[in-house]
Write a protein that holds these residues in place. Structure first.
Motif, short mmCIF file in Angstrom:
data_model
loop_
_atom_site.label_atom_id
_atom_site.label_comp_id
_atom_site.label_asym_id
_atom_site.label_seq_id
_atom_site.Cartn_x
_atom_site.Cartn_y
_atom_site.Cartn_z
N LEU A 74 0.82 -1.21 0.00
CA LEU A 74 0.00 0.00 0.00
C LEU A 74 0.85 1.26 0.00
O LEU A 74 0.50 2.26 -0.66
CB LEU A 74 -0.94 0.00 1.20
N ARG A 75 2.00 1.24 0.69
CA ARG A 75 2.91 2.39 0.67
C ARG A 75 3.43 2.64 -0.75
O ARG A 75 3.53 3.79 -1.19
CB ARG A 75 4.07 2.17 1.62
N ALA A 76 3.76 1.56 -1.46
CA ALA A 76 4.25 1.69 -2.83
C ALA A 76 3.16 2.27 -3.74
O ALA A 76 3.42 3.16 -4.56
CB ALA A 76 4.72 0.33 -3.36
N GLU A 77 1.93 1.80 -3.56
CA GLU A 77 0.81 2.34 -4.35
C GLU A 77 0.57 3.80 -4.03
O GLU A 77 0.30 4.62 -4.92
CB GLU A 77 -0.46 1.53 -4.10
N LEU A 78 0.68 4.16 -2.76
CA LEU A 78 0.50 5.55 -2.35
C LEU A 78 1.58 6.43 -2.97
O LEU A 78 1.29 7.53 -3.45
CB LEU A 78 0.54 5.65 -0.82
N LYS A 79 2.81 5.96 -2.97
CA LYS A 79 3.92 6.72 -3.56
C LYS A 79 3.66 6.96 -5.05
O LYS A 79 3.86 8.09 -5.54
CB LYS A 79 5.23 5.96 -3.35
N LYS A 80 3.19 5.92 -5.74
CA LYS A 80 2.88 6.09 -7.18
C LYS A 80 1.77 7.12 -7.37
O LYS A 80 1.84 7.97 -8.26
CB LYS A 80 2.45 4.75 -7.79
N ALA A 81 0.73 7.05 -6.53
CA ALA A 81 -0.38 7.99 -6.63
C ALA A 81 0.09 9.41 -6.35
O ALA A 81 -0.31 10.36 -7.04
CB ALA A 81 -1.50 7.60 -5.67
N GLU A 82 0.96 9.57 -5.34
CA GLU A 82 1.49 10.90 -5.03
C GLU A 82 2.30 11.45 -6.21
O GLU A 82 2.19 12.63 -6.55
CB GLU A 82 2.37 10.84 -3.77
N MET A 83 3.10 10.59 -6.83
CA MET A 83 3.91 11.03 -7.99
C MET A 83 3.00 11.42 -9.14
O MET A 83 3.24 12.41 -9.84
CB MET A 83 4.88 9.91 -8.39
N LYS A 84 1.92 10.67 -9.35
CA LYS A 84 0.98 10.97 -10.42
C LYS A 84 0.30 12.32 -10.15
O LYS A 84 0.16 13.15 -11.05
CB LYS A 84 -0.05 9.85 -10.53
N ILE A 85 -0.11 12.52 -8.91
CA ILE A 85 -0.75 13.79 -8.54
C ILE A 85 0.23 14.93 -8.74
O ILE A 85 -0.13 15.98 -9.29
CB ILE A 85 -1.25 13.74 -7.08
N ASP A 86 1.47 14.74 -8.32
CA ASP A 86 2.49 15.78 -8.50
C ASP A 86 2.69 16.09 -9.98
O ASP A 86 2.81 17.26 -10.36
CB ASP A 86 3.82 15.35 -7.87
N SER A 87 2.69 15.06 -10.83
CA SER A 87 2.88 15.32 -12.27
C SER A 87 1.66 16.05 -12.85
O SER A 87 1.81 16.93 -13.68
CB SER A 87 3.16 14.03 -13.03
N PHE A 88 0.46 15.71 -12.38
CA PHE A 88 -0.74 16.43 -12.83
C PHE A 88 -0.67 17.88 -12.38
O PHE A 88 -1.01 18.79 -13.13
CB PHE A 88 -2.02 15.79 -12.29
N LEU A 89 -0.24 18.11 -11.16
CA LEU A 89 -0.13 19.48 -10.66
C LEU A 89 0.90 20.27 -11.45
O LEU A 89 0.67 21.44 -11.76
CB LEU A 89 0.23 19.48 -9.17
#
Length: 105
Positions: free
Chosen positions: A73-88
């Motif tokens: 779940l931490r790995a999935e969260l990290k990916k989601a955070e990176m995706k959000i950062d790239s969208f931002l």
């Protein structure tokens, strides 16, 4: 030492004069009773210990499974955070540089 044999020997009634006079027969019977009681308590505690040991082992294994799931779940969260950062980052570019043109200053 065989406790069962000791309990039997202590529990035997004797007609010895010193036993009757000094009350050793009663003392021996009390000792035999106490040993029997302690032996039963020891057996109960050993069974309880085994029960707790089994549950502790199961809990330990379950904790290992939870830790593995948490890592996933931490790995999935990290990916989601990176995706959000790239969208931002893209949103900021669009907001400040519409149509890819540089912002006029």
């Amino acid at each position: 030492m065989d406790v069962e044999k000791l309990i039997e020997r202590l529990g035997e009634n004797t007609d010895c004069w010193t036993d009757k006079v000094h009350g050793y027969a009663d003392l021996r019977l009390e000792a035999a009773t106490a040993l029997s009681t302690l032996q039963a308590e020891n057996s109960r505690l050993r069974a309880e210990l085994e029960y707790e040991r089994e549950h502790a082992n199961a809990y330990y294994e379950e904790c290992g499974q939870w830790e593995a799931e948490n890592e996933k779940l931490r790995a999935e969260l990290k990916k989601a955070e990176m995706k959000i950062d790239s969208f931002l980052d893209e949103e900021e570019k669009v907001a400040f540089y519409p149509f890819g043109a540089e912002k006029e200053g």
